[in-house]
Scaffold this motif. Structure first.
Motif, PDB file in Angstrom:
ATOM      1  N   ASN A  15      21.399  49.067  32.620  1.00 30.07           N
ATOM      2  CA  ASN A  15      20.701  48.727  33.866  1.00 30.07           C
ATOM      3  C   ASN A  15      21.710  48.630  35.017  1.00 30.07           C
ATOM      4  OD1 ASN A  15      17.577  47.742  33.599  1.00 30.07           O
ATOM      5  ND2 ASN A  15      18.655  47.450  31.680  1.00 30.07           N
ATOM      6  N   GLU A  16      22.802  47.926  34.735  1.00 24.18           N
ATOM      7  CA  GLU A  16      23.841  47.748  35.767  1.00 24.18           C
ATOM      8  C   GLU A  16      24.452  49.077  36.189  1.00 24.18           C
ATOM      9  OE1 GLU A  16      25.775  43.367  34.709  1.00 24.18           O
ATOM     10  OE2 GLU A  16      26.587  45.167  33.758  1.00 24.18           O
ATOM     11  N   GLY A  17      24.700  49.931  35.218  1.00 24.36           N
ATOM     12  CA  GLY A  17      25.388  51.198  35.511  1.00 24.36           C
ATOM     13  C   GLY A  17      24.574  52.082  36.444  1.00 24.36           C
ATOM     14  N   PRO A  18      23.328  52.427  36.080  1.00 21.14           N
ATOM     15  CA  PRO A  18      22.517  53.232  37.001  1.00 21.14           C
ATOM     16  C   PRO A  18      22.293  52.561  38.357  1.00 21.14           C
ATOM     17  CG  PRO A  18      21.598  53.310  34.798  1.00 21.14           C
ATOM     18  CD  PRO A  18      22.701  52.278  34.768  1.00 21.14           C
ATOM     19  N   TRP A  19      22.222  51.233  38.373  1.00 17.57           N
ATOM     20  CA  TRP A  19      22.060  50.553  39.668  1.00 17.57           C
ATOM     21  C   TRP A  19      23.253  50.869  40.577  1.00 17.57           C
ATOM     22  CZ3 TRP A  19      18.916  49.171  43.056  1.00 17.57           C
ATOM     23  CH2 TRP A  19      19.187  48.197  44.020  1.00 17.57           C
ATOM     24  N   ARG A  20      24.439  50.863  40.012  1.00 13.22           N
ATOM     25  CA  ARG A  20      25.627  51.229  40.799  1.00 13.22           C
ATOM     26  C   ARG A  20      25.580  52.720  41.140  1.00 13.22           C
ATOM     27  NH1 ARG A  20      28.971  49.653  37.354  1.00 13.22           N
ATOM     28  NH2 ARG A  20      29.985  51.558  36.689  1.00 13.22           N
ATOM     29  N   GLY A  21      25.226  53.535  40.130  1.00 13.67           N
ATOM     30  CA  GLY A  21      25.224  54.980  40.327  1.00 13.67           C
ATOM     31  C   GLY A  21      24.208  55.440  41.355  1.00 13.67           C
ATOM     32  N   LEU A  22      23.067  54.765  41.421  1.00 13.16           N
ATOM     33  CA  LEU A  22      22.024  55.182  42.367  1.00 13.16           C
ATOM     34  C   LEU A  22      22.449  54.979  43.817  1.00 13.16           C
ATOM     35  CD1 LEU A  22      18.891  53.805  40.494  1.00 13.16           C
ATOM     36  CD2 LEU A  22      19.307  56.207  41.061  1.00 13.16           C
ATOM     37  N   HIS A  23      23.456  54.149  44.046  1.00  9.23           N
ATOM     38  CA  HIS A  23      23.968  53.953  45.404  1.00  9.23           C
ATOM     39  C   HIS A  23      24.986  55.024  45.804  1.00  9.23           C
ATOM     40  CE1 HIS A  23      22.232  49.928  44.784  1.00  9.23           C
ATOM     41  NE2 HIS A  23      22.196  49.840  46.098  1.00  9.23           N
ATOM     42  N   ALA A  24      25.361  55.865  44.857  1.00  4.38           N
ATOM     43  CA  ALA A  24      26.384  56.878  45.160  1.00  4.38           C
ATOM     44  C   ALA A  24      25.825  57.947  46.091  1.00  4.38           C
ATOM     45  CB  ALA A  24      26.872  57.523  43.854  1.00  4.38           C
ATOM     46  N   PRO A  25      26.576  58.333  47.112  1.00  3.74           N
ATOM     47  CA  PRO A  25      26.073  59.337  48.070  1.00  3.74           C
ATOM     48  C   PRO A  25      25.677  60.656  47.400  1.00  3.74           C
ATOM     49  CG  PRO A  25      28.056  58.284  48.918  1.00  3.74           C
ATOM     50  CD  PRO A  25      27.886  57.793  47.509  1.00  3.74           C
ATOM     51  N   LEU A  26      26.298  60.992  46.318  1.00  3.73           N
ATOM     52  CA  LEU A  26      25.995  62.266  45.670  1.00  3.73           C
ATOM     53  C   LEU A  26      24.948  62.130  44.561  1.00  3.73           C
ATOM     54  CD1 LEU A  26      29.595  63.802  45.477  1.00  3.73           C
ATOM     55  CD2 LEU A  26      27.835  64.129  47.223  1.00  3.73           C
ATOM     56  N   ALA A  27      24.408  60.947  44.345  1.00  3.30           N
ATOM     57  CA  ALA A  27      23.359  60.771  43.331  1.00  3.30           C
ATOM     58  C   ALA A  27      22.078  61.472  43.797  1.00  3.30           C
ATOM     59  CB  ALA A  27      23.088  59.288  43.099  1.00  3.30           C
ATOM     60  N   ALA A  28      21.303  62.001  42.858  1.00  2.00           N
ATOM     61  CA  ALA A  28      20.083  62.745  43.190  1.00  2.00           C
ATOM     62  C   ALA A  28      19.070  62.573  42.067  1.00  2.00           C
ATOM     63  CB  ALA A  28      20.406  64.216  43.406  1.00  2.00           C
ATOM     64  N   GLN A  29      17.897  63.142  42.260  1.00  2.00           N
ATOM     65  CA  GLN A  29      16.884  63.107  41.203  1.00  2.00           C
ATOM     66  C   GLN A  29      17.431  63.797  39.951  1.00  2.00           C
ATOM     67  OE1 GLN A  29      13.848  64.751  44.076  1.00  2.00           O
ATOM     68  NE2 GLN A  29      12.445  63.574  42.770  1.00  2.00           N
ATOM     69  N   GLY A  30      17.191  63.190  38.787  1.00  6.86           N
ATOM     70  CA  GLY A  30      17.677  63.769  37.540  1.00  6.86           C
ATOM     71  C   GLY A  30      16.518  64.231  36.677  1.00  6.86           C
ATOM     72  N   ARG A  31      16.739  65.246  35.843  1.00  7.97           N
ATOM     73  CA  ARG A  31      15.683  65.756  34.971  1.00  7.97           C
ATOM     74  C   ARG A  31      15.352  64.768  33.873  1.00  7.97           C
ATOM     75  NH1 ARG A  31      14.346  71.241  34.732  1.00  7.97           N
ATOM     76  NH2 ARG A  31      12.994  70.554  33.039  1.00  7.97           N
ATOM     77  N   LEU A  32      14.061  64.608  33.590  1.00 12.21           N
ATOM     78  CA  LEU A  32      13.610  63.734  32.518  1.00 12.21           C
ATOM     79  C   LEU A  32      13.594  64.469  31.183  1.00 12.21           C
ATOM     80  CD1 LEU A  32      10.574  61.921  34.203  1.00 12.21           C
ATOM     81  CD2 LEU A  32      12.737  60.860  33.517  1.00 12.21           C
ATOM     82  N   SER A  33      13.851  63.734  30.125  1.00  5.91           N
ATOM     83  CA  SER A  33      13.689  64.255  28.770  1.00  5.91           C
ATOM     84  C   SER A  33      12.222  64.142  28.361  1.00  5.91           C
ATOM     85  CB  SER A  33      14.542  63.427  27.807  1.00  5.91           C
ATOM     86  OG  SER A  33      14.018  63.499  26.490  1.00  5.91           O
ATOM     87  N   PRO A  34      11.751  65.034  27.494  1.00  7.94           N
ATOM     88  CA  PRO A  34      10.399  64.847  26.944  1.00  7.94           C
ATOM     89  C   PRO A  34      10.224  63.497  26.243  1.00  7.94           C
ATOM     90  CG  PRO A  34      11.214  67.032  26.450  1.00  7.94           C
ATOM     91  CD  PRO A  34      12.367  66.286  27.053  1.00  7.94           C
ATOM     92  N   TYR A  35      11.330  62.896  25.820  1.00  6.84           N
ATOM     93  CA  TYR A  35      11.248  61.569  25.205  1.00  6.84           C
ATOM     94  C   TYR A  35      11.040  60.470  26.248  1.00  6.84           C
ATOM     95  CZ  TYR A  35      12.623  63.512  20.725  1.00  6.84           C
ATOM     96  OH  TYR A  35      12.652  64.221  19.564  1.00  6.84           O
ATOM     97  N   GLU A  36      11.067  60.842  27.512  1.00  8.95           N
ATOM     98  CA  GLU A  36      10.868  59.865  28.581  1.00  8.95           C
ATOM     99  C   GLU A  36       9.488  60.018  29.225  1.00  8.95           C
ATOM    100  OE1 GLU A  36      15.431  59.219  30.093  1.00  8.95           O
ATOM    101  OE2 GLU A  36      14.546  61.203  30.382  1.00  8.95           O
ATOM    102  N   ALA A  37       8.520  60.374  28.420  1.00  9.24           N
ATOM    103  CA  ALA A  37       7.165  60.609  28.935  1.00  9.24           C
ATOM    104  C   ALA A  37       6.584  59.374  29.623  1.00  9.24           C
ATOM    105  CB  ALA A  37       6.241  61.052  27.801  1.00  9.24           C
ATOM    106  N   ALA A  38       6.952  58.185  29.139  1.00 10.61           N
ATOM    107  CA  ALA A  38       6.393  56.971  29.758  1.00 10.61           C
ATOM    108  C   ALA A  38       6.940  56.777  31.171  1.00 10.61           C
ATOM    109  CB  ALA A  38       6.687  55.744  28.894  1.00 10.61           C
TER     110      ALA A  38
END
Ligand SMILES: [Fe+2]
Length: 402
Positions: free
Chosen positions: A365-388
């Protein structure tokens, strides 16, 4: 259901802080939206600012948190008339209290006189008494006494009543809504309720609670809860052994406001799926062959719970702002199991197991929270296992990006 909240403005304009109301409108670009709403096979996550931008949070506060049904308590927290628990729905203090008629109400926990919050924590009371000037209210919110107000002209106690939020109970969970017209929830959860029937959730009681301060966006916690793909990462020595990622699947919710993630147990029916929790007796309605299965449920937006053959856990999510929530992990057991001295003695071990699992999730949780603030962060592709996550995102777009 009862009551409504006409004092809550929806759809007017204003500066976008959590305490104010903003105009709902498109907040994703057409391209961003298409990437989210396309079929799962091609879909991407929400864009980073959906998590990090206070302006987006203001839209969420209006369109979701002040509108939809929000789970704030369990029925077993208020078993008798007068029992109450004080909760916060964003900036609205709320008393969930059982009345003399046996029904559960959700009242504004703010005195009608000078806006003093009335009660805190949990307890049981005959009268709800304001600590400031001792105004007292009945359990149904009617003003009972107002000391030294005799000479106030045209002040009619009979006309004074704490505002009431709509309440709905489902599977032992208490939902409240500040929306004036929230449609009943239970009919939209019927397919989910059918699948959960063996677990007897309505009968379970809170046996233990662990609290975590969680300084990140609420959707990160919801998303992490709703996919087993990451079992191969932080849970590779725990859940990946007991409930492997590749066996997991998500039920078609047919557009309903819920997700159900099935994580079949890898071990046989006689094998414990988790050593730290294995001493508990099985839930009485669960097929012994399915005891090792783990089911994770989200009722949108923030009711999260998981069930196994022996217990349930409720991840109570109390959202404060776009960048902070309080998480309370409650252990839910059948009442007679919770009352068993042997089980009580085992609670520290069970608590350790639940803390261990969440401890594995905190860094992701902490890691993506930091990563989402990065200027180069963008929408990422979902896995079929992430259907929810895909299912949840369709709800989010429908609510917020319109
Ligand atoms: Fe996890």
């Amino acid at each position: 259901m009862s009551g409504h909240a006409p004092w809550i403005p929806i759809g007017s304009s204003g500066r976008s802080t959590p305490g104010t109301v903003v105009t709902a409108g498109p907040i994703l670009t057409a391209t961003e939206r298409d990437r989210v709403t396309t079929g799962l096979a091609h879909a991407s996550t929400l864009p980073p600012r959906a998590y990090t931008d206070p302006e987006v949070w203001a839209h969420e506060a209006t369109a979701i948190f002040r509108h939809d049904w929000m789970c704030v308590a369990r029925v077993d927290q208020v078993p008798r008339p007068g029992d109450y628990v004080a909760v916060d729905l964003l900036d609205q203090p709320v008393i969930v209290i059982r009345g003399d008629d046996g029904s559960i109400r959700a009242l504004s926990n703010v005195c009608l006189h000078r806006a003093m919050p009335l009660v805190s924590g949990a307890g049981s009371t005959r009268w709800i008494v304001c600590p400031y000037h001792r105004w007292s209210y009945a359990r149904d919110g009617a003003l009972h006494t107002a000391p030294l107000m005799d000479e106030a002209a045209d002040f009619d106690i009979e006309q004074c009543r704490l505002p009431q939020l709509a309440v709905e109970e489902w599977q032992g969970f208490v939902f409240v809504s500040m929306g004036a017209q929230a449609a009943p929830l239970a009919p939209r959860l019927e397919p989910l309720a059918e699948r959960l029937a063996p677990y007897g959730l309505a009968n379970l009681v809170i046996a233990d609670t662990i609290e975590f301060d969680s300084p990140w966006n609420w959707k990160l916690l919801v998303e992490n809860f709703m996919e087993a793909y990451h079992h191969i990462g932080p849970h590779r020595d725990t859940f990946q052994v007991s409930n492997p990622a590749t066996d997991s699947f998500v039920v078609d919710n047919e557009g309903g406001p819920w997700s159900l993630l099935y994580m079949p147990g890898a071990t046989g029916p006689d094998e414990p799926h988790d050593g730290s929790l294995s001493d508990l007796p099985p839930l009485s309605g669960v097929d012994p062959d399915r005891r090792a299965d783990l089911l994770a449920v989200c009722v949108y937006p923030t009711l999260l719970f998981a069930v196994t053959g022996t217990l349930a856990t409720w991840y109570e999510v109390v959202v404060h702002s776009h960048d902070r929530l309080t998480l309370r992990i409650h252990l839910l057991l059948e009442p007679e199991v919770a009352a068993d001295p042997g089980v009580a003695a085992a609670l520290p071990t069970i608590r350790e197991g639940l803390s261990w699992i969440h401890g594995e999730d905190i860094p992701v949780n902490e890691g993506p929270w930091r990563g989402l603030h990065a200027p180069l962060a963008a929408q990422g592709r979902l896995s079929p296992y992430e259907a929810a996550i895909w299912q949840f995102n369709q709800y989010w777009v429908a609510r917020v990006d319109r």
